[in-house]
Structures are given as structure tokens and as C-alpha cells.
Write a protein that holds these residues in place. Structure first.
Motif, mmCIF file in Angstrom:
data_model
loop_
_atom_site.group_PDB
_atom_site.id
_atom_site.type_symbol
_atom_site.label_atom_id
_atom_site.label_comp_id
_atom_site.label_asym_id
_atom_site.label_seq_id
_atom_site.Cartn_x
_atom_site.Cartn_y
_atom_site.Cartn_z
ATOM 1 N N ALA A 168 8.522 -1.743 29.839
ATOM 2 C CA ALA A 168 7.062 -1.764 29.660
ATOM 3 C C ALA A 168 6.704 -2.818 28.627
ATOM 4 N N TYR A 169 5.514 -3.351 28.753
ATOM 5 C CA TYR A 169 5.033 -4.348 27.800
ATOM 6 C C TYR A 169 4.716 -3.688 26.460
ATOM 7 N N TYR A 170 4.840 -4.476 25.390
ATOM 8 C CA TYR A 170 4.426 -4.034 24.055
ATOM 9 C C TYR A 170 3.033 -4.588 23.821
ATOM 10 N N GLU A 171 2.073 -3.709 23.638
ATOM 11 C CA GLU A 171 0.691 -4.138 23.441
ATOM 12 C C GLU A 171 0.200 -3.645 22.089
ATOM 13 N N ALA A 172 0.024 -4.573 21.203
ATOM 14 C CA ALA A 172 -0.493 -4.242 19.877
ATOM 15 C C ALA A 172 -1.533 -5.286 19.504
ATOM 16 N N MET A 173 -2.447 -4.862 18.660
ATOM 17 C CA MET A 173 -3.463 -5.813 18.220
ATOM 18 C C MET A 173 -2.828 -6.825 17.263
ATOM 19 N N SER A 174 -3.397 -7.987 17.239
ATOM 20 C CA SER A 174 -2.898 -8.976 16.288
ATOM 21 C C SER A 174 -3.525 -8.703 14.929
ATOM 22 N N VAL A 175 -2.988 -9.323 13.909
ATOM 23 C CA VAL A 175 -3.422 -9.059 12.535
ATOM 24 C C VAL A 175 -4.899 -9.336 12.341
ATOM 25 N N GLY A 176 -5.409 -10.383 12.927
ATOM 26 C CA GLY A 176 -6.816 -10.730 12.774
ATOM 27 C C GLY A 176 -7.744 -9.702 13.381
ATOM 28 N N ASP A 177 -7.258 -8.914 14.348
ATOM 29 C CA ASP A 177 -8.081 -7.909 14.997
ATOM 30 C C ASP A 177 -8.124 -6.605 14.217
ATOM 31 N N SER A 178 -7.264 -6.438 13.223
ATOM 32 C CA SER A 178 -7.122 -5.145 12.557
ATOM 33 C C SER A 178 -8.313 -4.793 11.668
ATOM 34 N N SER A 179 -9.137 -5.734 11.306
ATOM 35 C CA SER A 179 -10.247 -5.442 10.400
ATOM 36 C C SER A 179 -11.494 -4.964 11.143
ATOM 37 N N GLN A 180 -11.402 -4.773 12.432
ATOM 38 C CA GLN A 180 -12.565 -4.349 13.208
ATOM 39 C C GLN A 180 -12.814 -2.878 13.084
ATOM 40 N N LEU B 278 -2.239 -0.635 11.235
ATOM 41 C CA LEU B 278 -2.926 -1.893 10.923
ATOM 42 C C LEU B 278 -4.403 -1.686 10.628
ATOM 43 N N GLN B 279 -5.017 -0.704 11.251
ATOM 44 C CA GLN B 279 -6.437 -0.442 10.995
ATOM 45 C C GLN B 279 -6.679 0.095 9.585
ATOM 46 N N GLU B 280 -5.656 0.638 8.967
ATOM 47 C CA GLU B 280 -5.787 1.176 7.611
ATOM 48 C C GLU B 280 -5.760 0.080 6.542
ATOM 49 N N LEU B 281 -5.365 -1.117 6.909
ATOM 50 C CA LEU B 281 -5.256 -2.210 5.939
ATOM 51 C C LEU B 281 -6.615 -2.842 5.688
ATOM 52 N N ASP B 282 -6.814 -3.317 4.469
ATOM 53 C CA ASP B 282 -8.054 -4.016 4.162
ATOM 54 C C ASP B 282 -7.792 -5.525 4.129
ATOM 55 N N ARG B 283 -8.836 -6.283 3.888
ATOM 56 C CA ARG B 283 -8.732 -7.753 3.944
ATOM 57 C C ARG B 283 -7.727 -8.319 2.948
ATOM 58 N N GLU B 284 -7.641 -7.721 1.757
ATOM 59 C CA GLU B 284 -6.701 -8.217 0.757
ATOM 60 C C GLU B 284 -5.258 -8.037 1.230
ATOM 61 N N ASP B 285 -4.981 -6.903 1.878
ATOM 62 C CA ASP B 285 -3.633 -6.660 2.392
ATOM 63 C C ASP B 285 -3.278 -7.671 3.469
ATOM 64 N N ILE B 286 -4.226 -7.892 4.352
ATOM 65 C CA ILE B 286 -3.989 -8.805 5.474
ATOM 66 C C ILE B 286 -3.813 -10.241 4.986
ATOM 67 N N SER C 126 -2.396 -11.151 2.221
ATOM 68 C CA SER C 126 -1.180 -11.292 1.423
ATOM 69 C C SER C 126 -0.171 -12.181 2.153
ATOM 70 N N PRO C 127 0.403 -13.171 1.459
ATOM 71 C CA PRO C 127 1.360 -14.072 2.109
ATOM 72 C C PRO C 127 2.575 -13.348 2.708
ATOM 73 N N SER C 128 3.037 -12.309 2.035
ATOM 74 C CA SER C 128 4.195 -11.593 2.576
ATOM 75 C C SER C 128 3.821 -10.835 3.847
ATOM 76 N N PHE C 129 2.602 -10.293 3.894
ATOM 77 C CA PHE C 129 2.165 -9.600 5.099
ATOM 78 C C PHE C 129 1.943 -10.589 6.238
ATOM 79 N N ARG D 94 0.835 -1.204 0.000
ATOM 80 C CA ARG D 94 0.000 0.000 0.000
ATOM 81 C C ARG D 94 0.868 1.253 0.000
ATOM 82 N N PRO D 95 1.359 1.670 -1.156
ATOM 83 C CA PRO D 95 2.188 2.880 -1.225
ATOM 84 C C PRO D 95 1.487 4.126 -0.670
ATOM 85 N N ASP D 96 0.150 4.133 -0.713
ATOM 86 C CA ASP D 96 -0.592 5.283 -0.180
ATOM 87 C C ASP D 96 -0.441 5.417 1.339
ATOM 88 N N LEU D 97 0.010 4.364 2.012
ATOM 89 C CA LEU D 97 0.185 4.393 3.464
ATOM 90 C C LEU D 97 1.613 4.727 3.888
#
Length: 158
Positions: free
Chosen positions: A146-158, A90-98, A100-103, A59-62
Motif C-alpha cells: 500500500a502507498y504511504y500517504e502523509a502530509m508534507s511539513v508545510g501542510d501541517s500548520s493548517q 505533525l498537526q501538533e507542531l507549531d511554526r517554530e518547531d517546523i 527548526s533546522p533539525s526538524f 517538544r517533550p510534551d509530545l
């Protein structure tokens, strides 16, 4: 026969030596845990950069958001700023991006690196929370990680 005061002095010296050796061992273990935490943080930074490169290709636009997230350093005492920037990205990504095998491969590496980092932080915080470590200031001036808290990839489409 040994005088009583000499026996007490020898026992006191022996106790001081044993306690000193024990405290030295605790300080060494804490140092190793801090080194492990730092190493895991560096690996997490590398995994995040690799995933950012994949997102930039998909996604070059990102690219501005990728640059913003990548510009925030992972610091032991404050992981929140980078984590929040990564979550926004991650919230900016769509289902096709997520899908992707490389992603998927890059995100799996990030998830594993974050898990290793958080395990190291947990072990470090566990030892640093002991009263003897706090009383004798065995952690020195090392920052509290401090802990690193990030959403997992499956949660990004919410």
C-alpha cells in the motif's frame, strides 16, 4: 525427412520452454520489486524514527504522541494507521518547531524516503496488475503493498 508429428512436438516443446523462461523472468522481476519495496519501507521507518526523535527533543510534551506513532509498525499491506498517527503528530507542531533546522532536515529525509517507497510500490503494483501475473500467480503469497500517504511539513500548520 522429419515426420510432421515430430516437427509439431519439437515446436510445442520450444514454445513451452520460451514461455517458461519468460514467466520465470517476470517472477524474478516481481521478486526484485518486492525486495525493493521492503527495503524502501525499512528506510522510511528509519527516517520516521529519526524525525520522531527530533520531535521528542523539540517538544517533550509530545512524547506520548511520538510513542504512539512510533509504536505502529509499517506493514506492506496497511500503511494507513502509521500515516494517520504521523499526520496527527505533525498537526501538533507549531511554526517554530517546523522552522527548526533539525526538524526540516529530518522531515526532508522522511519526504524522500516516502517518495522512494511510493515509487517502489507503484512499480510493484504495476507489474502485479498484469493479467499474466495474476493468472499464473507469480506474486505467490506476497502481500499487496500500500502507498504511504502523509502530509508534507508545510501542510501541517493548517
Amino acid at each position: 525427412m522429419i515426420p510432421g508429428w515430430l516437427l509439431v512436438a519439437v515446436v510445442a516443446v520450444a514454445v513451452v520452454v520460451v514461455v517458461g523462461i519468460w514467466l520465470s523472468g517476470l517472477a524474478s522481476r516481481l521478486n526484485r520489486l518486492h525486495i525493493r519495496t521492503d527495503s524502501a519501507r525499512v528506510n522510511l521507518e528509519g527516517a520516521l524514527q529519526a524525525r520522531a526523535a527530533v520531535i521528542g527533543v523539540l517538544r517533550p510534551d509530545l512524547l506520548p504522541a511520538v510513542s504512539r506513532a512510533g509504536g505502529l509498525a509499517l506493514r506492506a499491506e496497511d500503511m494507513g494507521a502509521r500515516s494517520d498517527a504521523e499526520n496527527v503528530l505533525l498537526q501538533e507542531l507549531d511554526r517554530e518547531d517546523i522552522a527548526s533546522p533539525s526538524f526540516v532536515a529530518a522531515s526532508t529525509k522522511v519526504d524522500l524516503a516516502a517518495r522512494f517507497y511510493n515509487d517502489a510500490v507503484g512499480d510493484t503494483l504495476g507489474l502485479r496488475s498484469r493479467p499474466v501475473v495474476r493468472v499464473f500467480r507469480l506474486a505467490g503469497s506476497a502481500p499487496l503493498p500500500a502507498y504511504y500517504e502523509a502530509m508534507s511539513v508545510g501542510d501541517s500548520s493548517q
